[in-house]
Design a protein around this motif. Structure first.
Motif, mmCIF file in Angstrom:
data_model
loop_
_atom_site.group_PDB
_atom_site.id
_atom_site.type_symbol
_atom_site.label_atom_id
_atom_site.label_comp_id
_atom_site.label_asym_id
_atom_site.label_seq_id
_atom_site.Cartn_x
_atom_site.Cartn_y
_atom_site.Cartn_z
ATOM 1 N N MET A 1 0.786 -1.432 -0.136
ATOM 2 C CA MET A 1 -0.199 -0.070 0.027
ATOM 3 C C MET A 1 0.971 1.204 -0.112
ATOM 4 S SD MET A 1 -3.551 -0.432 1.359
ATOM 5 C CE MET A 1 -4.064 -0.595 2.969
ATOM 6 N N SER A 2 0.822 2.147 -1.008
ATOM 7 C CA SER A 2 1.414 3.331 -1.047
ATOM 8 C C SER A 2 0.604 4.416 -1.235
ATOM 9 C CB SER A 2 2.266 3.070 -2.206
ATOM 10 O OG SER A 2 3.349 1.998 -2.353
ATOM 11 N N THR A 3 1.164 5.717 -1.070
ATOM 12 C CA THR A 3 0.762 6.918 -1.396
ATOM 13 C C THR A 3 1.443 7.791 -2.134
ATOM 14 O OG1 THR A 3 -0.352 7.038 1.032
ATOM 15 C CG2 THR A 3 -0.209 9.152 -0.141
ATOM 16 N N PHE A 4 0.862 7.896 -3.350
ATOM 17 C CA PHE A 4 1.603 8.684 -4.548
ATOM 18 C C PHE A 4 1.568 10.076 -4.212
ATOM 19 C CE2 PHE A 4 0.344 4.646 -6.163
ATOM 20 C CZ PHE A 4 1.389 4.013 -6.025
ATOM 21 N N LYS A 5 2.754 10.888 -4.101
ATOM 22 C CA LYS A 5 2.622 12.274 -3.691
ATOM 23 C C LYS A 5 2.916 13.323 -5.088
ATOM 24 C CE LYS A 5 4.584 15.256 -0.267
ATOM 25 N NZ LYS A 5 5.329 15.684 0.503
ATOM 26 N N PHE A 6 2.392 14.013 -5.423
ATOM 27 C CA PHE A 6 2.420 14.714 -6.712
ATOM 28 C C PHE A 6 1.965 16.059 -6.849
ATOM 29 C CE2 PHE A 6 -1.571 13.625 -9.005
ATOM 30 C CZ PHE A 6 -2.005 12.767 -8.359
ATOM 31 N N VAL A 7 1.994 17.109 -7.564
ATOM 32 C CA VAL A 7 1.584 18.480 -7.794
ATOM 33 C C VAL A 7 0.627 18.374 -9.033
ATOM 34 C CG1 VAL A 7 2.022 20.758 -7.973
ATOM 35 C CG2 VAL A 7 3.538 19.413 -6.723
ATOM 36 N N HIS A 35 -3.729 1.387 -3.242
ATOM 37 C CA HIS A 35 -2.985 2.664 -3.139
ATOM 38 C C HIS A 35 -3.824 3.903 -2.935
ATOM 39 C CE1 HIS A 35 0.261 -0.005 -4.076
ATOM 40 N NE2 HIS A 35 0.007 -0.002 -5.392
ATOM 41 N N SER A 36 -3.119 5.003 -2.378
ATOM 42 C CA SER A 36 -3.844 6.155 -2.427
ATOM 43 C C SER A 36 -3.080 7.553 -3.008
ATOM 44 C CB SER A 36 -4.271 6.665 -1.008
ATOM 45 O OG SER A 36 -3.107 6.550 -0.184
ATOM 46 N N LEU A 37 -3.769 8.570 -3.211
ATOM 47 C CA LEU A 37 -3.035 9.867 -3.771
ATOM 48 C C LEU A 37 -3.015 11.027 -2.880
ATOM 49 C CD1 LEU A 37 -5.084 9.895 -7.162
ATOM 50 C CD2 LEU A 37 -2.807 8.701 -6.694
ATOM 51 N N MET A 315 2.297 7.274 -13.450
ATOM 52 C CA MET A 315 2.269 6.069 -12.510
ATOM 53 C C MET A 315 3.341 5.215 -13.161
ATOM 54 S SD MET A 315 0.082 6.861 -10.682
ATOM 55 C CE MET A 315 0.359 5.477 -9.715
ATOM 56 N N ARG A 316 3.806 5.206 -14.466
ATOM 57 C CA ARG A 316 4.792 4.252 -15.032
ATOM 58 C C ARG A 316 6.221 4.875 -14.503
ATOM 59 N NH1 ARG A 316 3.131 3.265 -20.065
ATOM 60 N NH2 ARG A 316 2.395 1.323 -19.426
ATOM 61 N N TYR A 317 6.521 6.057 -14.877
ATOM 62 C CA TYR A 317 7.759 6.405 -14.909
ATOM 63 C C TYR A 317 8.359 6.972 -13.525
ATOM 64 C CZ TYR A 317 7.941 6.162 -20.023
ATOM 65 O OH TYR A 317 8.170 5.853 -21.324
ATOM 66 N N SER A 318 7.357 7.619 -12.789
ATOM 67 C CA SER A 318 7.794 8.363 -11.727
ATOM 68 C C SER A 318 7.305 7.499 -10.431
ATOM 69 C CB SER A 318 7.001 9.611 -11.381
ATOM 70 O OG SER A 318 7.715 10.787 -12.117
ATOM 71 N N PHE A 319 6.556 6.632 -10.496
ATOM 72 C CA PHE A 319 5.936 5.771 -9.455
ATOM 73 C C PHE A 319 6.196 4.201 -9.571
ATOM 74 C CE2 PHE A 319 3.303 9.733 -9.042
ATOM 75 C CZ PHE A 319 3.963 10.022 -7.702
#
Ligand code: NAD
Length: 365
Positions: A1-7, A35-37, A315-319
């Motif tokens: 389980m991950s949280t993806f942090k972006f702007v 997962h969550s954002l 999602m592919r390249y940064s996460f």
């Protein structure tokens, strides 16, 4: 389980409309995998000028620096066209962002589903299976960033010059991106230059040849002059698989590729550099190929697919979430190919709204 942090930088015109759709799709796709954002929305472009007097407000840059990726909409529009060129939203927001985050590689998939060949200006019989190629453009070097000046000649007339310059290290790092992209696809790449005329191209070709020989011996490397490449792209785009080139040639060829692939509403892109995010993966900026589409902004009819597919690239390249990216890409393909289409790709089919298109993608997730 991950949280993806972006702007999230929605920008202007259709930017906020298609961004809303992309975020909803992303939320569903990530939730499915547990997962969550975690994203912050910041002003950029005309919205930045209106709120903070600047197309790229300092607070936006700081928030980007504290994130793992940027999901970008598009910027600009008639409201800000009276401003001097240096203050225009595109130039004053996008170019500095590329510079600050050293985003030297722009990857633009040129994808046209076989069911959408009517959207291309090319004859359908030339592309019976659609188009599936990738354009990689060097983004922070070359003539756009070289020394430029305007002066008065002794006879009184004005003259101007722009300088195209490349270092070996700049060529090698874009060759690396092209090599990796080719390895993940058909192991075929075409380097595009003008080595019969330009010194920078002679260096480009020599560097690329040596780099591929050493690092990508399995990849079949071909070369093409840019003028021929422009013709070949219009004649038989699928001969390319992956092509890469310097900044200005890439600017022109990537737009040519966009038009032969049908609607700008379907084309996404990733701009990457060497900066690593907190996950040790590439920090990147992800955006649709099109602009703010003032002619349809506010009507709720823009095609959100390019923005949704840009989120998939993030999602592919940064996460590092290849599976989520592939699921989103499949859902978009299924929705479009089953006949759910916004006006730009409708061709005789009753067009749906941005919201309906988004929902069709979510349903297929
Ligand atoms: P544009 O890409 O905004 O629009 C060109 C045509 O494509 C229009 O007919 C538009 O309706 C259509 N289109 C584009 N995206 C679409 C989508 N998602 N769904 C359906 N149709 C879509 O180009 P333009 O009209 O030359 O520029 C408009 C503004 O956008 C200008 O201010 C320009 O500077 C800006 N712009 C910004 C970016 C960026 O932010 N990266 C890129 C290009 C243009």
């Amino acid at each position: 389980m991950s949280t993806f942090k972006f702007v999230v930088l929605p920008g202007d015109g259709i930017g906020p409309e298609v961004m809303k759709a992309a975020l909803e799709v992303l939320e569903v796709a990530c939730k499915k995998h547990g997962h969550s954002l975690d994203y912050k929305v910041c002003a950029v472009g005309g919205a930045g000028i209106d709120e903070f007097g600047k197309a790229l407000p300092d607070s936006t840059v700081e928030t980007c620096k504290a994130s793992d990726a940027i999901l970008f909409g598009s910027v600009g529009g008639p409201k800000w066209e009276h401003l001097p060129p240096a203050e225009q939203p595109e130039r004053a927001a996008l170019l500095p962002l590329r510079k600050i985050f050293k985003l030297f590689a722009n990857i633009r998939p040129g994808l046209l589903y076989p069911q959408l060949t009517d959207a291309s200006p090319l004859k359908s019989e030339r592309i019976p299976d659609g188009i599936d190629i990738v354009c990689i453009r060097e983004l922070t070097g070359g003539i756009y960033f070289g020394e430029k000046k305007t002066w008065t000649e002794p006879d009184g007339q004005l003259a101007a010059c722009d300088t195209m310059m490349y270092r070996v290290s700049e060529i090698e790092r874009i060759a690396e991106v092209a090599g990796n992209t080719a390895m993940a696809r058909g192991k075929k790449v075409c380097s595009i230059d003008k080595a019969n005329v330009l010194e920078t191209s002679v260096l480009w070709r020599k560097t690329v040849t040596e780099y591929f020989k050493k690092h990508f011996p399995e990849v079949e490397l071909k070369y093409m002059y840019v003028d021929n490449a422009a013709m070949q792209l219009a004649r038989d785009p699928n001969q390319f698989d992956v092509f890469f080139t310097e900044n200005m040639f890439g600017d022109i060829l990537s737009d040519e590729m966009a038009v032969i692939c049908g609607s700008l509403g379907m084309l996404c892109s990733a701009s990457l550099g060497d900066i690593k995010n907190s996950l040790g993966l590439k920090f990147g900026l992800y955006e649709p190929a099109g602009g703010t589409a003032p002619d349809i902004a506010g009507k709720g009819i823009a095609n959100p697919c390019a923005q949704i597919l840009s989120a998939a690239l993030m999602m592919r390249y940064s996460f590092g979430q290849d599976e989520i990216a592939a699921e989103i890409e499949r859902a978009v393909r299924d929705a479009v190919c089953s006949g759910v289409r916004t006006g730009d790709i409708a061709f005789g089919i009753e067009p749906v709204s941005t919201d309906q298109m988004k929902q069709a993608v979510i349903d297929r997730l």
